[in-house]
Every structure is written in C-alpha cells, then in structure tokens.
Design an enzyme around this catalytic site. Structure first.
Site, PDB file in Angstrom:
ATOM      1  N   GLU A 440       0.843  -1.194   0.000  1.00 16.04           N
ATOM      2  CA  GLU A 440       0.000   0.000   0.000  1.00 16.04           C
ATOM      3  C   GLU A 440       0.881   1.247   0.000  1.00 16.04           C
ATOM      4  OE1 GLU A 440      -2.238   0.398   3.640  1.00 16.04           O
ATOM      5  OE2 GLU A 440      -3.007   2.385   3.101  1.00 16.04           O
ATOM      6  N   ASP A 513      -1.217  -0.935   5.710  1.00 15.43           N
ATOM      7  CA  ASP A 513      -1.117  -0.371   7.058  1.00 15.43           C
ATOM      8  C   ASP A 513      -2.111  -1.029   7.998  1.00 15.43           C
ATOM      9  OD1 ASP A 513       0.836   1.346   6.269  1.00 15.43           O
ATOM     10  OD2 ASP A 513      -0.522   3.027   5.861  1.00 15.43           O
ATOM     11  N   ASP A 515      -4.326   0.186   9.760  1.00 15.23           N
ATOM     12  CA  ASP A 515      -5.391   1.133  10.120  1.00 15.23           C
ATOM     13  C   ASP A 515      -6.629   0.868   9.260  1.00 15.23           C
ATOM     14  OD1 ASP A 515      -4.725   2.018   7.622  1.00 15.23           O
ATOM     15  OD2 ASP A 515      -3.901   3.941   8.265  1.00 15.23           O
ATOM     16  N   ASP A 517      -7.875   2.345   6.647  1.00 19.22           N
ATOM     17  CA  ASP A 517      -7.631   2.336   5.205  1.00 19.22           C
ATOM     18  C   ASP A 517      -6.947   1.051   4.769  1.00 19.22           C
ATOM     19  OD1 ASP A 517      -8.815   4.610   4.399  1.00 19.22           O
ATOM     20  OD2 ASP A 517      -6.951   5.724   3.981  1.00 19.22           O
TER      21      ASP A 517
END
Ligand code: TSJ
Length: 663
Positions: A440, A513, A515, A517
């Site tokens: 990503e 990540d 998180d 997203d």
C-alpha cells in the site's frame, strides 16, 4: 472405579483398543478437529432420532472439565437384551465398532451415524462416558471409562457400571450422552463454542423447525449464568438463502423452494436471484457439506437450465428466433442451497467432499426439472419476469465478456506499458522461492524496494485504493489499471481463464497499514482473489504481512511489538529509559526497519489466508463489500477492533501460525 478384567472382556474390548492405537484411521486427527469429530458422532446419532420423527430438539452442554453432553428427546437407545449378542442395546452401541452393521435388523435400525464410525469410537477415545436413557418412567444409566490396566496398557471404553435403573417422571423421554475426551489422546485441546455453534446453526438451517441449544458452563454470560445460544429456523433452507443474501438486493421474495421425494431419496432446493453477478451454490448430502460439488449439483444445474428454457419457449418468453439462454445466464447472481438425503452416498475428490454417485445426477435432474416447471406454472408474473430479465442482461454481458477475455489475454503483452514501470521484479526465476509483495502506498513501496532481497522478492506498489470488484462486471474490473497490474504480475490470468500453474510467485503477500484504510485495502484485495482467483487462496499462496505496531528503543536496543499484548510483555522487561513509537503506517519505517520487521523471512510474521467456511466467507464479503451499509455497520460494530482482528482475513482464514517466524 476398579474391576477385574477377564478373557471375556478382552474379546469385547479388542475393537475399541484398535481405535485407540490408530485414532487417525477413525477420526482423521487427534487435534482439536478430531476432538470435535467424536462429538459429531454423538450429535449425528441424536439427529437420526429427530429425523426419524422422534423428538424435535437437541441440546448440547459444555462443562468446565471439557466434558460435554448431548441430549435428544426421542425413544431412547434400546435397553433390552440383543437376541444374538446377549448384551443390552446400549452396551452394544458403545462397545461395538459399527463396520459390520450388526444392528441393521428391524429392532435396531441404526443408520450408523452420518460421519460413519459410530458412538463406540467416541467411547474408545474418551476418559469416561456416561449414557442416560429415559423410557416409560424409568431412567437407565450405564458408564464406561478408559482405564489403565496393571500391565500399563489402557482398556479403552470399558464398561465400569452395569445398566442401573431408577424411577423417573414418565413425561421425560430420550437419550443423554455425556463424555470427556481423553487428554491422553487429545492433549489439552478444548471444545470450541464457536465451532459447535457454527455447526448447530448449519444443522438448524438444514433441518427446519428442529430446535438446537448450546450451553457453555465454562464462561459466565449475562446475569452470572452460563452462556447459551439457541438455533431454530422454521423456514429451513429458504431461511438459509435469506441469511446468505442479507446485504444483497433480492430480485424477488421469498426464495423459491422445492422439495421432491422418490422412494428413500429426498432432494430440497431453495434459491433466489439477487442483483449481484456471482453464483453461490451450497450443497449438502445427509447434512454433510459437499464443498467440491458433485452429481447432485450437476443435476440441479441441468434442471434449472432445462426447466427455464422449456418454460420460456412454451410461454414465448424466449422468442422463436432467439437462442436459448445458457446455464450461466440463469445462474448469474443466484444464491442457492441444495440438499439431498440418500443412502449409500459415495464421496470423491481431493478432500472427499464431492458426491460421486452417478445415478444421483439424473434423479435430481428429473425431480427438479418437474419441480421447477410446476413452480413456474403457478408463479407470480413478477418473479418470472425478474428471472428472465436477469438472464437476458447476463447473456448480453456474456457477449461483452468475450471481448473482456481478449483484454485479459492482452494483459500478457503489456510488459512495455507505462504501468509496469512501477513494479520491481526479482531476479530469481524459480516461482517456488519467489515472493510478490503488494504494498500500500508509493512511499512504503519505495522502502520495500530498497530493503528487499532482490533475488526472491518482487514489489508491486499500489497507489490509492484498488477497485472494489464486488458488484462490478468482469469487463469493468478488467479495465482497472491496478487490477491489470496485479493479474499481469501474477501471470495466472483471471476468472474463468485463471491457471494456477502459471503463478510466478508462490507467496503473494499483501502489505497494508494497520489502520482503517489498510483494512479496507486488504478487504478489497481479498475480495478480488476470493471471487476471481480463488485457487490462490485454496492453494495456500496468499498471505497477509504483519508489520509491527510499536517500536521500543532502549539505549541501542530496538524491539518491535506486533500487538498490545506483546507490547505489555516487552515493557515489563525494559528499564525506565525507553522510547515508544507507535507506527501509524508502513511509510514511517525506513528500508532496513521494514526488511527486519516485515519482509525478512527469518524474523517476519505472515498470516496465511484460507477459506474455512465457504458460506461464512461469502456472507462476509457481501457484508463488507456489497451494498448493505446497515449490515456492514453492525458487523464492524460486533468486531469493533477493525484492525486487530483484520475483519475479512479473520473470517476467511484460519490463522496458520499467526506469528509464523519459522516460515
Ligand atoms: F450415539 C449414541 F449412541 F451415543 C447416541 C444415540 C447419542 C444420542 C445423543 C442419541 C442416541 C439415540 C439413539 N437417540 N435415540 C436413539 N434411538 C435408538 O437407538 C432407537 C430407539 C428405538 C428403536 C426402536 O426400533 O424401537 C430403534 C432405535 C435405533
């Protein structure tokens, strides 16, 4: 509980000792799966009684010592003495291996348990087993145990208490079997509430109206009482289809349901079209999932195509000059549950989950062709219109899909295109050693390119979010640049043209990540692989990289923590002078750190993605990626920590070595 063992006992116990010597032959493994297997043996026997029409509920209760009980409310296992074996029916059931079908006479027509090995195997592999039979105002109890003999050997499932009787309320009827899996066989494995609940829910869908309950005395639920879950679906497999289609938009309601019988053979189908583009067919034989399909599925598919084409012609819905629709056209966006109940089923296939009986194809095809035609003749016009309209659109899409195929083929010729410039390939030419990291973000991609092992690790950075393929037609998916990049990198092709033999990297690692997203990107990629490159998952090639969440620096010593628990442990070992950094993303790591923590095969953690349960995975993907915003909110609420339990991965996988340092 001691007693003497004479020659006559040894003869009886011989069979059960064989089970203990080679448990794998009877239950596959002595791990947690095998332990549940000996539970299913007992549950299946209770289910048989229910399916024969005696009693309408099954209760399971887990106790603190990992013993478990299964109760039905049927006739009770026979307690009278067997005419030729000269022991009670109860004793026979628990001490004789079922292979010969000793009690297939008219008195004891036990079908032998659907999993096939019988209750005696459960007894042989239990530390102790106790059976209660309630019949006509009498409670009978008999006990067995696996006891160590003076010579150190173990007598498996030996009778330690004769059939005892006491009066009871004549209203109570049924059989209750309680047993404790033997730790000498299964180690410290424990019964899993979720595993049992999942199977009971499935049984509840497959046997509409039957009540199931699961009580767990190991955990305390609300109000200080044991945790209890109940399952009962009056709508049976129609409710199953509705459940699977939650979050999708149905083309008509309720689902179409047909049941047909021919002698002892019973077939049931429930199906419903939705506005999605994929087909989900779940099939069962005698309540056992047939994930690899088989002759019953083939029969259903032929029946659906034939009935709809015949009916369409007869009613002039398909015009004279028009070609018939194909089976695929009729099955686009179709969710269906198919069950057959039959005798002498034969399984084939890699995982023995494919129904092999050749006669079943034509039986199912004939029964369901009639059944579907009868249904159509009485159906509301709206339903009929919806089905043919869906097929019409699908047929059109099929024409453009032919064009899409050429797009897919052209992908192989795009090595020179500007797109490919972003990818950093590895120099090694052996797919078994090569790894592709799908990373990503450009900055993390940059670090990964610098930090990697160039011989075996290729890096494919993704910018922005990839396309969410759920609810997109294949030709639109194949126009997306990021997806083209991925397909091209893998070398396998896509959808119908997918060929695992051309895979260029035997580990494909998603690196995003930790998180929201990142979770979304993982979910999107997993959805694409699940829908269009499923063998990448089932073959065990797909992984999720696990970057650390924290960096703990103490003087010159650096440690990484991959979750909060690990952080706690590390903090207990460090002094007072340390700095703690919480990584917000992969981009915060320099190339060396990224290599050390996430990419170096000697030190990294990878999570292998696998599909545990097709129906559950299907539902989850629809929930997370489809158009049911409400359901999605609920789901995310239920699994509140969106990051820790990477939602989609968690449910579609079995974390194989969650911290797989050894890989
Ligand atoms: F597997 C098992 F033995 F452990 C077991 C059997 C476990 C459980 C939970 C239930 C049963 C079971 C067996 N429940 N009900 C029965 N029924 C019979 O075995 C039975 C009763 C009467 C007659 C008859 O012909 O009168 C026939 C059978 C097979």
């Amino acid at each position: 509980m001691e007693r003497d063992y004479g020659a006559k006992d040894i003869a009886v116990l011989k069979g059960l000792d064989a089970v203990r010597k080679r448990p794998g032959m009877y239950i596959g493994t002595t791990g947690v799966k095998g332990m549940h297997h000996i539970l299913w043996e007992i549950v299946d026997n209770g289910m048989d009684e229910v399916l024969n029409g005696y009693g309408n509920s099954i209760e399971i209760e887990i106790f603190k010592d990992n013993s478990i009980s299964v109760t039905d409310h049927g006739r009770g296992i026979p307690v009278d003495i067997h005419p030729t074996e000269h022991v009670s029916g109860v004793e026979l059931v628990f001490t004789t291996l079922h292979a010969g079908g000793k009690f297939n006479n008219k008195n004891y027509s036990v079908s032998g348990g659907l999993h096939g090995v019988g209750a005696s195997v459960t007894n042989a592999l239990s530390e102790w087993l106790s059976v209660d039979v309630y019949k006509k105002g009498t409670k009978y109890n008999m006990r067995f145990a696996s006891v160590e003999l003076k010579n150190g050997e173990i007598a498996s499932g030996a009778k330690v208490q004769e059939l005892m009787t006491e009066p009871c309320d004549p209203k109570i009827k049924g059989t209750k079997v309680t047993f404790k899996p033997d730790p000498r066989v299964f180690g410290n494995e424990e019964f899993s509430f979720d595993t049992i609940a999942k199977r009971l829910k499935e049984l509840a869908f497959l046997n509409g109206g039957v009540k199931f309950s699961l009580t767990d005395n190991r955990v305390v639920g609300e109000g200080g009482r044991a945790k209890v879950r109940k399952f009962c679906y009056d709508g049976g497999i129609s409710d199953f289809v509705l459940h699977l289609n939650e979050g999708k938009t149905a083309k008509y309601n309720p689902p179409i349901y047909i049941e047909k019988k021919q002698d002892k053979f019973v077939v049931e189908i429930a199906f419903q079209h939705t506005d999605t583009y994929t087909e989900s067919l779940f099939s069962y034989v005698n309540d056992i999932p047939t994930t690899e399909g088989g002759t019953h599925e083939t029969g259903f598919k032929s029946a659906l195509t034939k009935a709809l084409n015949d009916f369409g012609r007869a009613k002039n819905i398909i015009k004279e000059k028009q070609a018939n629709f194909s089976g695929e056209d009729y099955r686009e966006g179709l969710t269906a549950v198919l069950t057959v109940k039959m005798q002498n089923m034969q399984f084939e296939g890699q995982t023995k989950t494919k129904l092999g009986n050749p006669e079943v194809k034509s039986i199912v095809e004939n029964l369901l062709t009639d059944g579907i035609k009868d249904y159509l003749n009485k159906a509301k016009k709206d339903v009929i219109d919806a089905i043919y309209e869906k097929a019409r659109v699908a047929a059109k899409a099929r024409e453009s899909a032919a064009k899409a195929k050429s797009v897919a083929r052209n992908l192989n010729n795009m090595t020179s295109s500007a797109l490919i410039g972003k990818m950093a390939n590895c120099s090694g030419r052996k797919p078994e050693f090569n790894e592709l990291f799908i990373v990503e973000g450009d900055s993390a991609g940059g670090s990964a390119k610098q930090g990697r092992d160039r011989a075996t690790q290729a890096i494919l950075p993704l910018r922005g979010k990839p396309l969410n393929v759920e609810k997109k037609k294949i030709e639109d998916i194949l126009k997306n640049d990021e997806i083209k990049l991925i397909i091209n990198a893998l070398g396998t092709g896509f959808g119908n043209e997918f060929n695992i033999n051309n895979l260029k990297y035997h580990k494909v690692i998603i690196l995003a990540d930790a998180d929201q997203d990142g979770a979304h990107i993982r979910a999107i990629l997993l959805t694409m692989f699940f829908r269009y490159m499923r063998e990448l998952i089932t073959g065990g090639y797909l992984y999720i990289g696990m970057p650390p969440l924290y960096k703990i620096t103490e003087k010159n010593k650096i440690q990484y923590a991959y979750d909060d628990e690990e952080l706690k442990k590390i903090l207990e070992t460090v002094g007072r002078n340390y700095t703690l950094q919480r990584y917000k993303g992969l981009g915060e790591m320099n190339p060396e750190q990224l290599w050390e923590t996430t990419m170096n095969p000697k030190t990294r953690s990878l999570m292998k993605v696998s599909i545990d349960d097709n129906a559950e995975a299907e539902r989850l993907i629809v929930t997370l990626m489809g158009d049911g915003a409400e359901l999605r909110r609920e789901y995310i609420f239920e699994y509140a920590d969106f990051n820790k339990v990477d939602t989609l991965a968690e449910a579609t996988k079995k974390a194989e070595n969650k911290r797989n340092h050894a890989n």
